[in-house]
Design a protein around this motif. Structure first.
Motif, PDB file in Angstrom:
ATOM      1  N   LYS A  91    -131.907 -38.292   8.819  1.00 27.74           N
ATOM      2  CA  LYS A  91    -132.014 -38.438  10.259  1.00 27.74           C
ATOM      3  C   LYS A  91    -131.621 -37.123  10.949  1.00 27.74           C
ATOM      4  O   LYS A  91    -132.352 -36.629  11.818  1.00 27.74           O
ATOM      5  N   ALA A  92    -130.478 -36.596  10.493  1.00 26.96           N
ATOM      6  CA  ALA A  92    -129.970 -35.365  11.100  1.00 26.96           C
ATOM      7  C   ALA A  92    -130.930 -34.196  10.877  1.00 26.96           C
ATOM      8  O   ALA A  92    -131.039 -33.292  11.711  1.00 26.96           O
ATOM      9  N   SER A  93    -131.663 -34.233   9.713  1.00 26.02           N
ATOM     10  CA  SER A  93    -132.567 -33.101   9.399  1.00 26.02           C
ATOM     11  C   SER A  93    -133.984 -33.365   9.887  1.00 26.02           C
ATOM     12  O   SER A  93    -134.911 -32.652   9.542  1.00 26.02           O
ATOM     13  N   LYS A  94    -134.165 -34.424  10.649  1.00 20.29           N
ATOM     14  CA  LYS A  94    -135.495 -34.847  11.130  1.00 20.29           C
ATOM     15  C   LYS A  94    -136.481 -35.063   9.972  1.00 20.29           C
ATOM     16  O   LYS A  94    -137.642 -34.649  10.035  1.00 20.29           O
ATOM     17  N   GLY A  95    -135.910 -35.654   8.889  1.00 25.20           N
ATOM     18  CA  GLY A  95    -136.781 -36.041   7.757  1.00 25.20           C
ATOM     19  C   GLY A  95    -137.150 -34.909   6.821  1.00 25.20           C
ATOM     20  O   GLY A  95    -137.899 -35.094   5.871  1.00 25.20           O
ATOM     21  N   GLN A  96    -136.626 -33.703   7.058  1.00 26.00           N
ATOM     22  CA  GLN A  96    -137.046 -32.573   6.233  1.00 26.00           C
ATOM     23  C   GLN A  96    -136.147 -32.315   5.029  1.00 26.00           C
ATOM     24  O   GLN A  96    -136.486 -31.502   4.172  1.00 26.00           O
ATOM     25  N   ALA A  97    -135.018 -33.011   4.961  1.00 29.53           N
ATOM     26  CA  ALA A  97    -134.120 -32.772   3.827  1.00 29.53           C
ATOM     27  C   ALA A  97    -134.755 -33.239   2.530  1.00 29.53           C
ATOM     28  O   ALA A  97    -135.391 -34.298   2.487  1.00 29.53           O
ATOM     29  N   ASN A  98    -134.619 -32.426   1.503  1.00 33.26           N
ATOM     30  CA  ASN A  98    -135.136 -32.818   0.194  1.00 33.26           C
ATOM     31  C   ASN A  98    -134.283 -33.974  -0.321  1.00 33.26           C
ATOM     32  O   ASN A  98    -133.080 -33.823  -0.526  1.00 33.26           O
ATOM     33  N   PRO A  99    -134.840 -35.178  -0.492  1.00 34.89           N
ATOM     34  CA  PRO A  99    -134.034 -36.356  -0.813  1.00 34.89           C
ATOM     35  C   PRO A  99    -133.259 -36.220  -2.125  1.00 34.89           C
ATOM     36  O   PRO A  99    -132.098 -36.625  -2.202  1.00 34.89           O
ATOM     37  N   THR A 100    -133.859 -35.639  -3.128  1.00 33.29           N
ATOM     38  CA  THR A 100    -133.192 -35.509  -4.431  1.00 33.29           C
ATOM     39  C   THR A 100    -131.955 -34.619  -4.308  1.00 33.29           C
ATOM     40  O   THR A 100    -130.864 -34.945  -4.777  1.00 33.29           O
ATOM     41  N   LEU A 101    -132.197 -33.474  -3.645  1.00 39.25           N
ATOM     42  CA  LEU A 101    -131.111 -32.519  -3.486  1.00 39.25           C
ATOM     43  C   LEU A 101    -129.990 -33.103  -2.609  1.00 39.25           C
ATOM     44  O   LEU A 101    -128.791 -32.967  -2.911  1.00 39.25           O
ATOM     45  N   THR A 102    -130.389 -33.800  -1.556  1.00 36.31           N
ATOM     46  CA  THR A 102    -129.422 -34.427  -0.656  1.00 36.31           C
ATOM     47  C   THR A 102    -128.533 -35.398  -1.423  1.00 36.31           C
ATOM     48  O   THR A 102    -127.295 -35.372  -1.324  1.00 36.31           O
ATOM     49  N   ASN A 103    -129.174 -36.238  -2.189  1.00 32.13           N
ATOM     50  CA  ASN A 103    -128.472 -37.221  -3.006  1.00 32.13           C
ATOM     51  C   ASN A 103    -127.428 -36.556  -3.887  1.00 32.13           C
ATOM     52  O   ASN A 103    -126.270 -36.957  -3.947  1.00 32.13           O
ATOM     53  N   GLN A 104    -127.874 -35.507  -4.542  1.00 33.13           N
ATOM     54  CA  GLN A 104    -127.019 -34.768  -5.477  1.00 33.13           C
ATOM     55  C   GLN A 104    -125.789 -34.181  -4.761  1.00 33.13           C
ATOM     56  O   GLN A 104    -124.657 -34.333  -5.192  1.00 33.13           O
ATOM     57  N   LEU A 105    -126.051 -33.533  -3.587  1.00 34.44           N
ATOM     58  CA  LEU A 105    -124.968 -32.902  -2.828  1.00 34.44           C
ATOM     59  C   LEU A 105    -123.954 -33.940  -2.327  1.00 34.44           C
ATOM     60  O   LEU A 105    -122.744 -33.724  -2.381  1.00 34.44           O
ATOM     61  N   ILE A 106    -124.452 -35.081  -1.866  1.00 34.24           N
ATOM     62  CA  ILE A 106    -123.548 -36.121  -1.358  1.00 34.24           C
ATOM     63  C   ILE A 106    -122.622 -36.623  -2.467  1.00 34.24           C
ATOM     64  O   ILE A 106    -121.418 -36.747  -2.284  1.00 34.24           O
ATOM     65  N   GLN A 107    -123.222 -36.871  -3.628  1.00 35.50           N
ATOM     66  CA  GLN A 107    -122.426 -37.346  -4.776  1.00 35.50           C
ATOM     67  C   GLN A 107    -121.295 -36.353  -5.077  1.00 35.50           C
ATOM     68  O   GLN A 107    -120.145 -36.731  -5.259  1.00 35.50           O
ATOM     69  N   GLU A 108    -121.665 -35.057  -5.110  1.00 34.23           N
ATOM     70  CA  GLU A 108    -120.688 -34.021  -5.427  1.00 34.23           C
ATOM     71  C   GLU A 108    -119.565 -33.986  -4.390  1.00 34.23           C
ATOM     72  O   GLU A 108    -118.380 -33.951  -4.718  1.00 34.23           O
ATOM     73  N   GLU A 109    -119.986 -33.990  -3.091  1.00 29.98           N
ATOM     74  CA  GLU A 109    -119.004 -33.886  -2.011  1.00 29.98           C
ATOM     75  C   GLU A 109    -118.077 -35.100  -1.977  1.00 29.98           C
ATOM     76  O   GLU A 109    -116.887 -34.989  -1.684  1.00 29.98           O
ATOM     77  N   LEU A 110    -118.621 -36.275  -2.243  1.00 30.68           N
ATOM     78  CA  LEU A 110    -117.819 -37.497  -2.234  1.00 30.68           C
ATOM     79  C   LEU A 110    -116.695 -37.422  -3.271  1.00 30.68           C
ATOM     80  O   LEU A 110    -115.566 -37.847  -3.025  1.00 30.68           O
ATOM     81  N   LYS A 111    -117.102 -36.874  -4.459  1.00 33.10           N
ATOM     82  CA  LYS A 111    -116.120 -36.788  -5.537  1.00 33.10           C
ATOM     83  C   LYS A 111    -114.952 -35.872  -5.139  1.00 33.10           C
ATOM     84  O   LYS A 111    -113.817 -36.048  -5.567  1.00 33.10           O
TER      85      LYS A 111
END
Lengths: 473, 474
Positions: free
Chosen positions: B452-472
């Motif tokens: 939403k924040a990226s207006k749909g342009q964020a690469n979903p795979t990469l986003t997923n990966q980064l969120i997992q890392e940051e959460l940890k």
């Protein structure tokens, strides 16, 4: 009339004279079915080089040769009002060579007959004796050469339909090798036996005409690629070493002593010229089957060939309630009983249950007969025999077919040339009581040159050349 | 009592030649009546046939594809009968020596392969077309003399489905070979079915009926199934099947009687004396055979073995020659074979259907589709974006330009994305809490927020990966 003499006359004059003569003789000879208006053709000569081989030469065509826009009947009621939409290959060739067609000549209906008595327009009279028949089926063509109307007449030959009338009318008649002249546009009788040929008053003209008419035509799949020779300029009447076989089966049957004597004397003269003349004898049993085999094959092919004449697209149309009735009524009225009889014979031979014992057997016998001729021509340059056992018969003699049985081989042997497709020519050799007789010569395939060579040697010996009958109108 | 069904099929197929089988008149469909004819087609006296070499070439192609033995000597026979659509009163055909014999094709029905033997394949000429109306019969000779091949199967088929599969196989092969238009609805391919029943376990053939003039493959199956039912009812009620010619009536969904066969007609076949046997140069035959295009079975095998497609996808592609050709074309520019197949089979087919176009009229350029698929694979655009891009490709636009114009570039830069991820995490402490308590769903919610924040342009795979890392880390 010959081509050389003709060329010395004015083009228009010679063509108009020929046409006039043909018209004048019509009441006596009855040789013509349709006369041409030649004006347009004469004008079209503008587009033809004046040294073209038949420039301004009047010719006639047998009425089974298709001519675009000009009625072509094949002497059948079925085609009485038929006007072809295209020209036959030979017509194209003749026009290119500058020939002027003056008439369509009478014939036996669809080529079926040897007397020209089975013509839609009636009997054609022999100019040497109008009581006698012209022979057929190219009777009109032969008579128009013999009566000095034209120097060249196109005919067709399925059994001996050029060569027999040539003998009866004292002119030269040739059917070259099968495939030598295209059959495209020629109303057929029997495709494997049909040949286009012609009649002339001397052998040299026959040689010249072949140069014009022969050659490959892509529209006739049986047409040959063999190169066309310079037949006329290559003529060599030196007979030294020429091996000539007399066909004994024919000579044995001939009963007219004068015919025999004429033949024997001619053979002696050829020997005197250095030719080696010997007698050969073909298998008698096979030779006595000539006519039966011919009848079966010719009529089997004919019945299919003429199935197009059904009254639907062109030709005579009789009314009927159903398609079948229209076809049956048209064909019943359109053909003479003689033709219908031949169709029935042909059809019978082709029935699946009959094919083995009739049609295929006839084909086998045909092959065996051709083998005999082929074997003889491996040793000899030519096979020779009397063209007919006697002079032209009268109509009455024809009807009473007694002679035919005794002289079956002598009367029908020229069909050998049709079975084999080998080139075959008849030349006149003499007269009995003012009626012409002739001999028939057959050579190897595409060796028309030898035919012409021997033919000229015969002319030189007999002195018979350009001898035409005087017609009293 | 149960029955075994015996089916044999004769297929007539018009060859795609410029001129007729034995004349130089043009072969054209849909021209004004009686304008594509000459004196030969009308059976005028004195005409003679000449064999069309192109027709022979096409027949050799077909016979080769059916694995027939080829007779190097061409021989033609006359089939004699009188009818108003047959100008010569005989049809020129090859009764005694067909150009091909003893061939076969393999069909597949419900996953089972079956060999259907081809007894013979011969060349012949077509008849004229007739139109019957109240005032009489009109004849159009344009079709008269058109080159045909007739393919005669052995009676190897046992059901309507097998018969339909056989006809489809023949149709497909002839289409691939480009020897015929194979349009059953236009009559360039015509099908006659012979069908009989016999009690299971017996060997003698029952009386057969012939169903003529079937105008589609689905009607082949429907007609046979209706005819099986009809014959079964007759036999079960103790009746006898009569030898007759029938046709399929689509409205009645049943076969109806055309004519009874009263004794067979004697066609008095004999060799056509106007066409003496022609010996065909064996090298020419070999040349023709060597130049055969890749046939559907070989193509399917290649798709499965070399390109890794599954049976279904490979079958879908080869079913339509043009579709398979387009697939091959796209594969030249891109190695994502499976993805390409998916896009063609689903998206392209649907788009063409919507535009009411056939595969032949496909406006999509192979390079464009390839480049779009590359972008998806490289993560430059999402599959979802791909669908938008595809619509533009179908309008003839270059996908690269579309992506640029629409600003569709996918955000795949890790540094850029990380700052968005960090701010999203900062704003959603409850989700971090949920994640720590083992609620994986929270990740999905966070990814959605980043998108939403990226207006749909964020690469979903990469986003997923980064969120997992940051959460940890938190």
């Amino acid at each position: 009339m010959n081509l050389e003499t003709l060329r010395k006359q004015d083009v228009r004059k010679r063509c108009e004279e020929a046409l006039m003569k043909a018209k004048e003789y019509q009441s006596v000879l009855n040789a013509v079915v349709t006369f041409y208006d030649i004006e347009e053709q004469l004008q079209n000569l503008e587009h033809v080089a004046s040294d073209a081989p038949l420039y301004g030469v009047p010719v006639v065509l047998k009425d089974n040769i298709n001519t675009k826009g000009v009625r072509t009947t094949a002497s059948s009621v079925m085609l009485d009002q038929y006007v072809p939409v295209y020209d036959a290959h030979v017509v194209e060739k003749l026009k290119q060579a500058g020939a002027i067609i003056i008439a369509k000549a009478s014939m036996d209906e669809l080529g079926m007959g040897g007397t020209n008595l089975n013509a839609h327009t009636g009997k054609v009279n022999n100019p040497w004796d109008v009581q006698r028949i012209s022979g057929g089926s190219s009777g009109g063509s032969a008579v128009l050469v013999a009566s000095d109307v034209v120097a060249l007449a196109i005919g067709t030959d399925t059994g001996d339909s050029i060569r027999k009338p040539a003998a009866f009318n004292g002119v030269v008649g040739i059917k070259p090798t099968y495939g030598r002249i295209s059959r495209y546009g020629v109303i057929p009788y029997a495709s494997s036996l049909d040949h286009v040929g012609y009649l002339t008053a001397q052998v040299k003209d026959a040689a010249l005409a072949l140069e014009v008419l022969a050659g490959r035509d892509d529209r006739d799949a049986t047409s040959s690629y063999e190169a066309v020779g310079k037949y006329a300029s290559n003529i060599n009447s030196d007979m030294k070493g020429k091996k000539i076989a007399i066909l004994g089966n024919v000579m044995d049957e001939i009963q007219n002593e004068q015919v025999k004597q004429n033949f024997d004397e001619l053979m002696k003269k050829l020997e005197a010229r250095g030719a080696i003349v010997e007698r050969v004898h073909f298998d008698d049993q096979l030779m006595h089957l000539l006519l039966s085999v011919y009848y079966i094959i010719a009529n089997a092919e004919a019945t299919a060939n003429h199935s197009n004449l059904d009254g639907i697209r062109f030709g005579l149309r009789e009314d009927g309630d159903t398609l079948e009735e229209i076809m049956m009524n048209s064909r019943t009225k359109g053909f003479s009983s003689n033709v219908r009889k031949r169709f029935i014979i042909g059809s019978y031979a082709l029935y699946t249950e009959n094919q083995d014992k009739i049609y295929k057997k006839a084909q086998k016998v045909r092959r065996l007969i051709v083998e005999e001729l082929k074997r003889a021509l491996e040793t000899y340059d030519a096979v020779i025999a009397c063209a007919a056992p006697d002079v032209a018969p009268t109509q009455k003699e024809c009807m009473n077919g007694k002679l035919k049985k005794i002289q079956q081989v002598a009367d029908n042997h020229m069909v050998l040339g049709n079975f084999s497709g080998y080139p075959s020519m008849t030349v006149p050799t003499g007269y009995i009581d003012g009626l012409p007789i002739g001999v028939n010569i057959t050579t190897k395939p595409f060796d028309e040159q030898t035919l012409f060579d021997i033919g000229v040697a015969i002319e030189e010996e007999t002195g018979i050349q350009n001898q035409c009958a005087e017609v009293k109108v | 009592m149960s029955f075994e069904v015996i089916i044999g099929i004769e297929i007539h197929c018009e060859l795609k030649t410029k001129t007729k089988m034995f004349s130089g008149a043009p072969v054209l469909f849909g021209e004004k009546a009686n304008t594509c004819v000459n004196e030969i087609d009308l059976g005028h006296p004195g005409t003679l046939p000449s064999v069309n070499k192109k027709a022979v070439e096409l027949a050799i192609k077909a016979a080769s594809a059916f694995q027939c033995e080829i007779d190097p000597v061409l021989r033609f026979d006359r089939k004699n009968y009188y009818y108003s659509d047959l100008p010569k009163g005989y049809q020129i055909t090859q009764q005694f020596y067909p150009i091909g014999k003893n061939g076969q094709v393999v069909i597949e029905v419900e996953g089972e392969q079956k060999v259907i033997r081809i007894q013979r394949m011969h060349m012949e000429e077509d008849t004229a077309k007739q139109f019957h109306n109240d005032s009489g019969t009109l004849i159009d000779f344009n079709r008269a003399g058109t080159p045909l091949i007739e393919i005669v199967s052995e009676a190897d088929m046992r059901s309507g489905k097998e018969a339909a599969a056989y006809v489809e196989k023949i149709r497909m092969l002839l289409d691939y070979l480009e020897v015929s238009d194979v349009k059953m609805e236009e009559g360039s391919m015509r099908c006659d079915v012979n069908i009989s029943l016999r009690e299971k376990g017996t060997t003698a053939f029952g009386v057969k009926s012939e169903i003529k003039n079937l105008n589609s493959i689905s009607n082949v199956q429907k007609a046979i199934e209706a005819e099986i039912e009809r014959q079964t009812q007759i036999l079960l009620s103790g009746g006898k099947v009569e030898q007759e010619t029938r046709r399929y009536d689509e409205a009645l969904k049943n076969t109806v009687l055309m004519r009874k066969k009263e004794g067979s007609v004697d066609y008095k076949y004999f060799p056509d004396p106007n066409l003496t046997p022609i010996r065909v140069d064996e090298n020419w035959i070999k040349e023709i055979q060597a130049s055969l295009p890749e046939l559907p079975d070989a193509r399917k095998k290649r798709y499965m073995n070399e390109l890794g497609l599954n049976d279904y996808d490979a079958q879908q592609l080869i079913q339509n020659k043009e579709m398979a050709a387009f697939y091959d074309e796209v594969c030249k520019h891109c190695k994502e074979y499976k993805l390409i197949a998916n896009w063609i089979i689903t998206e392209l087919s649907a788009a063409l259907y919507k535009q009411n176009k056939t595969m032949k009229e496909n406006p999509c350029k192979a390079e464009y589709l390839a480049s779009m698929i590359q972008m998806i694979k490289a993560g430059e655009i999402s599959s979802k974006q791909g669908k938008v891009v595809f619509e533009e490709i179908m309008q003839g636009k270059d996908p690269k330009k579309v992506v640029e114009e629409k600003g569709m570039k996918q955000m795949s830069d890790a540094g850029e994305l990380l700052s968005i991820v960090t701010s999203v995490l900062d704003a959603n402490p409850q989700s971090i809490e949920d994640f720590k308590n083992g609620k994986d769903r929270a990740v999905g919610f966070l990814v959605g927020q980043v998108m939403k924040a990226s207006k749909g342009q964020a690469n979903p795979t990469l986003t997923n990966q980064l969120i997992q890392e940051e959460l940890k880390k938190r």
